[in-house]
Scaffold this active site. Structure first.
Site, PDB file in Angstrom:
ATOM      1  N   HIS A   1      27.217  -1.656   2.308  1.00  0.00           N
ATOM      2  CA  HIS A   1      27.465  -0.443   2.975  1.00  0.00           C
ATOM      3  C   HIS A   1      28.647   0.453   2.119  1.00  0.00           C
ATOM      4  O   HIS A   1      29.710   0.263   2.240  1.00  0.00           O
ATOM      5  CB  HIS A   1      27.791  -0.571   4.528  1.00  0.00           C
ATOM      6  CG  HIS A   1      27.512   0.758   5.085  1.00  0.00           C
ATOM      7  ND1 HIS A   1      26.258   0.607   5.886  1.00  0.00           N
ATOM      8  CD2 HIS A   1      28.031   1.942   5.284  1.00  0.00           C
ATOM      9  CE1 HIS A   1      25.977   1.924   6.450  1.00  0.00           C
ATOM     10  NE2 HIS A   1      27.097   2.777   6.108  1.00  0.00           N
TER      11      HIS A   1
ATOM     12  N   HIS B   1      15.504  -2.280   4.583  1.00  0.00           N
ATOM     13  CA  HIS B   1      15.903  -2.341   6.156  1.00  0.00           C
ATOM     14  C   HIS B   1      14.752  -1.588   6.763  1.00  0.00           C
ATOM     15  O   HIS B   1      15.021  -0.408   7.084  1.00  0.00           O
ATOM     16  CB  HIS B   1      17.293  -1.747   6.319  1.00  0.00           C
ATOM     17  CG  HIS B   1      17.794  -1.878   7.443  1.00  0.00           C
ATOM     18  ND1 HIS B   1      19.315  -2.215   7.556  1.00  0.00           N
ATOM     19  CD2 HIS B   1      17.322  -1.987   8.605  1.00  0.00           C
ATOM     20  CE1 HIS B   1      19.514  -2.176   8.890  1.00  0.00           C
ATOM     21  NE2 HIS B   1      18.459  -2.125   9.378  1.00  0.00           N
TER      22      HIS B   1
ATOM     23  N   GLU C   1      16.532  -6.790   6.215  1.00  0.00           N
ATOM     24  CA  GLU C   1      17.655  -6.461   6.879  1.00  0.00           C
ATOM     25  C   GLU C   1      16.949  -5.778   8.115  1.00  0.00           C
ATOM     26  O   GLU C   1      16.014  -5.141   8.096  1.00  0.00           O
ATOM     27  CB  GLU C   1      18.778  -5.286   6.429  1.00  0.00           C
ATOM     28  CG  GLU C   1      19.386  -6.015   5.130  1.00  0.00           C
ATOM     29  CD  GLU C   1      20.378  -4.894   4.689  1.00  0.00           C
ATOM     30  OE1 GLU C   1      21.343  -5.442   3.810  1.00  0.00           O
ATOM     31  OE2 GLU C   1      20.342  -3.723   4.911  1.00  0.00           O
TER      32      GLU C   1
END
Length: 237
Positions: A190, A43, A70
């Site tokens: 997450h 990410h 991401e």
């Protein structure tokens, strides 16, 4: 079996702390795959405080499993993804100064924008996923964008589960059932950890992939990376 994609952002954070190349991000990515993980997730953020854009390009030549990038589809991010052509791009509505992802897309308000971005990525052969909160309206909106998958934002579940509230899984299960009806693939990520991953997986029908970084790396500090990945794979099987 639900696939495990390991987010290696925290490895880059550790490397960047000293300004050198230890630990070597590419070596860790290869080791993670060698230990059985079915994907690598990164990410990159605009300030490059952990994963750098150059890392994203370098990893393309190393990753042999699924490669998931991401991020918020700002111009630089979009250009990078279209050049690299990873297996999957996961769109996340991060603010530029966000410490970590903290909300899913409003797929109704941003529907036209998401449609445009998803169409561009899919035209280039990249599987698409949208980061969403466990809200039925947001799942319906996601389906209208043409995305291949959604990624359920699981922080709320993880927090409540740690407090003993297993009922926190209910909105996620309901969203998964709806997503299946709408032909959306389901990912999640997450704050998922060894503590909660098996319960989550058992209650989400057709969960295709989980992306786990922070908890996995923290657990590996005590147990070792190979052992921790093996434990995740057992719980996801």
């Amino acid at each position: 079996m639900t696939k495990l994609s390991v987010n290696i952002n925290k490895i880059a954070t550790l490397r960047n702390a000293r300004g050198g190349n230890m630990p070597n991000l590419l070596t860790v990515a290869k080791d993670v795959e060698g230990f059985g993980a079915q994907g690598i997730t990164i990410h990159p953020r605009p300030d490059e405080r952990h994963i750098r854009y150059r890392d994203a390009y370098n990893l393309k030549a190393v990753v042999t499993t699924e490669y998931n990038i991401e991020g918020n589809p700002i111009d630089d991010f979009t250009k990078m993804v279209l050049e690299i052509k990873p297996t999957q791009v996961t769109l996340v509505p991060d603010a530029i100064d966000a410490i970590t992802s903290n909300a899913g897309w409003d797929t109704i308000k941003h529907n036209a924008y998401l449609k445009e971005m998803i169409s561009e990525f899919k035209h280039n052969g990249i599987r698409t996923s949208i980061f969403v909160d466990p809200n039925l309206k947001m799942i319906e909106g996601a389906a209208e964008t043409g995305t291949d998958r959604i990624e359920l934002y699981t922080e709320a579940f993880a927090k409540q589960y740690s407090l003993g509230n297993k009922e926190a899984i209910q909105p996620y299960t309901e969203c998964a059932i709806l997503a299946n009806k709408l032909n959306l693939g389901i990912n999640a990520g997450h704050d998922l950890s060894l503590e909660n991953i098996q319960f989550f997986k058992e209650n989400i029908p057709n969960l295709l992939e989980v992306s786990i970084g922070h908890a996995l790396i923290c657990e590996a500090l005590y147990e070792g990376l190979e052992k921790v990945i093996s434990e995740y794979l057992k719980k996801l099987s």
